[in-house]
Design a protein around this motif. Structure first.
Motif, mmCIF file in Angstrom:
data_model
loop_
_atom_site.group_PDB
_atom_site.id
_atom_site.type_symbol
_atom_site.label_atom_id
_atom_site.label_comp_id
_atom_site.label_asym_id
_atom_site.label_seq_id
_atom_site.Cartn_x
_atom_site.Cartn_y
_atom_site.Cartn_z
ATOM 1 N N ARG A 78 -11.455 20.439 8.325
ATOM 2 C CA ARG A 78 -12.460 21.503 8.262
ATOM 3 C C ARG A 78 -11.983 22.812 8.858
ATOM 4 N NH1 ARG A 78 -17.215 19.463 11.435
ATOM 5 N NH2 ARG A 78 -15.889 17.751 12.108
ATOM 6 N N ASP A 180 -24.017 20.339 8.944
ATOM 7 C CA ASP A 180 -23.367 20.082 7.654
ATOM 8 C C ASP A 180 -24.219 20.574 6.493
ATOM 9 O OD1 ASP A 180 -21.116 18.825 8.761
ATOM 10 O OD2 ASP A 180 -22.165 16.917 8.910
ATOM 11 N N GLY A 181 -25.511 20.806 6.750
ATOM 12 C CA GLY A 181 -26.388 21.283 5.701
ATOM 13 C C GLY A 181 -27.640 21.895 6.288
ATOM 14 N N THR A 190 -26.829 16.573 9.320
ATOM 15 C CA THR A 190 -25.426 16.254 9.538
ATOM 16 C C THR A 190 -25.108 14.905 8.912
ATOM 17 O OG1 THR A 190 -23.665 16.047 11.206
ATOM 18 C CG2 THR A 190 -25.807 15.136 11.779
ATOM 19 N N PHE A 213 -23.974 28.332 10.812
ATOM 20 C CA PHE A 213 -23.526 27.774 9.533
ATOM 21 C C PHE A 213 -23.036 28.887 8.610
ATOM 22 C CE2 PHE A 213 -28.027 28.710 9.433
ATOM 23 C CZ PHE A 213 -28.215 29.388 8.246
ATOM 24 N N THR A 216 -21.601 28.050 2.694
ATOM 25 C CA THR A 216 -21.374 26.808 1.936
ATOM 26 C C THR A 216 -22.340 25.696 2.349
ATOM 27 O OG1 THR A 216 -19.712 25.932 3.473
ATOM 28 C CG2 THR A 216 -18.922 27.384 1.703
ATOM 29 N N LYS A 217 -23.006 25.852 3.496
ATOM 30 C CA LYS A 217 -23.929 24.818 3.979
ATOM 31 C C LYS A 217 -25.375 25.061 3.532
ATOM 32 C CE LYS A 217 -20.378 23.450 6.410
ATOM 33 N NZ LYS A 217 -20.344 23.651 7.861
ATOM 34 N N ARG A 220 -28.112 22.802 1.247
ATOM 35 C CA ARG A 220 -27.519 21.480 1.134
ATOM 36 C C ARG A 220 -28.182 20.587 2.173
ATOM 37 N NH1 ARG A 220 -21.082 21.622 1.167
ATOM 38 N NH2 ARG A 220 -21.455 19.436 0.639
ATOM 39 N N SER A 222 -27.559 17.063 4.215
ATOM 40 C CA SER A 222 -26.679 15.960 4.543
ATOM 41 C C SER A 222 -27.529 14.731 4.844
ATOM 42 C CB SER A 222 -25.785 16.330 5.725
ATOM 43 O OG SER A 222 -24.680 15.466 5.816
ATOM 44 N N THR A 237 -25.466 33.129 10.510
ATOM 45 C CA THR A 237 -24.730 32.824 9.291
ATOM 46 C C THR A 237 -23.956 34.057 8.823
ATOM 47 O OG1 THR A 237 -24.947 31.871 7.081
ATOM 48 C CG2 THR A 237 -26.707 33.370 7.794
#
Length: 264
Positions: A78, A180-181, A190, A213, A216-217, A220, A222, A237
């Motif tokens: 990452r 993660d999202g 996550t 974040f 890209t997150k 989304r 997770s 962000t």
């Protein structure tokens, strides 16, 4: 390699994987009962399966990730993703931390970059469950408080009841959570159940929690929810939020900090 050439452990793990595919999940106790192994062996098997296949560790067992969703990518993998954006986000987040603050940092590449920016600060305390963040701050004038727990090798985060018990005794001012999202329905989420539980505990002990974040997150979701969006003080962000998230932020009074290229 033929079945006759497989070791006892390999055969057991193949059987565990077959069970996971059929029933979707398995517990450590179920493995102990079915295969006659120790709890330590069962947990080690699940850790090896998670590293090599579509298996997700959960508290007390594992589940099969047959949907091909977001995978648990290692910290090293990452590190180079969206690096410029993460650096801008880290700079914006660090600007919110002042002398006398107790700042919490969960694991993740963006929070690691925040830690690097704090190394030359004085009068700041950092609470973290990430071993690599604690080591990055070693030797600086930052007072570092490390929570306990068992380390997840993919993220270097310490998780589990031991750490959560310690977190319950702390008072954190500003908490920065890597995710993660992020989505209206899923909140911040996550891939790891263990990390989600620890992050929940840290948010619960903080006065203000910020989700950090990159674009890209956004929108989304997770696997495991950390918190609803309304539990957060702010978003940090790199791009303007889509209307769905911007609307929730405006309605709930959530601060939105956008780290644009012009601020570099």
């Amino acid at each position: 390699m033929s079945d006759g050439q497989l070791s006892k452990g390999q055969r057991r793990r193949e059987q565990v994987l077959s069970l996971l595919k059929r029933q979707g999940k398995i517990t450590v106790q179920e493995m102990v009962d079915r295969f006659g192994c120790s709890e330590a062996t069962a947990r080690r098997d699940l850790e090896l399966l998670e590293r090599s296949g579509p298996v997700i560790r959960t508290i007390g067992g594992a589940m099969y990730d047959g949907m091909g969703g977001v995978r648990d990518v290692s910290f090293a993998e990452r590190t180079g993703l969206s690096l410029a954006e993460k650096e801008r986000i880290a700079l914006k987040a660090a600007s919110l931390i002042h002398e006398g603050d107790v700042a919490g940092l969960s694991g993740g590449t963006t929070n690691f970059l925040i830690a690097k920016l704090l190394k030359d600060r004085r009068g700041v305390t950092v609470v973290t469950n990430a071993v690599n963040i604690a080591m990055e701050l070693a030797g600086s004038d930052i007072q570092v408080v490390v929570t306990g727990g068992i380390m997840r090798h993919n993220s270097f985060e310490l998780c589990g009841p031991l750490g959560e018990g310690m977190i319950g005794q702390l008072h954190i001012g500003k908490m920065f959570i890597g995710v993660d999202g992020i989505s209206p329905a899923g909140g911040i989420s996550t891939y790891s159940e263990q990390e989600a539980q620890t992050a929940k505990a840290m948010i619960g002990r903080s006065q203000a929690a910020y989700a950090v974040f990159d674009h890209t997150k956004v929108e989304r979701t997770s696997l495991f929810t950390i918190a609803a969006l309304t539990e957060l003080r702010g978003f940090i962000t790199d791009e303007r939020l889509p209307p769905s998230l911007a609307g929730i932020a405006a309605e709930a009074g959530i601060e939105v900090h956008i780290a644009s290229e012009s601020e570099e």
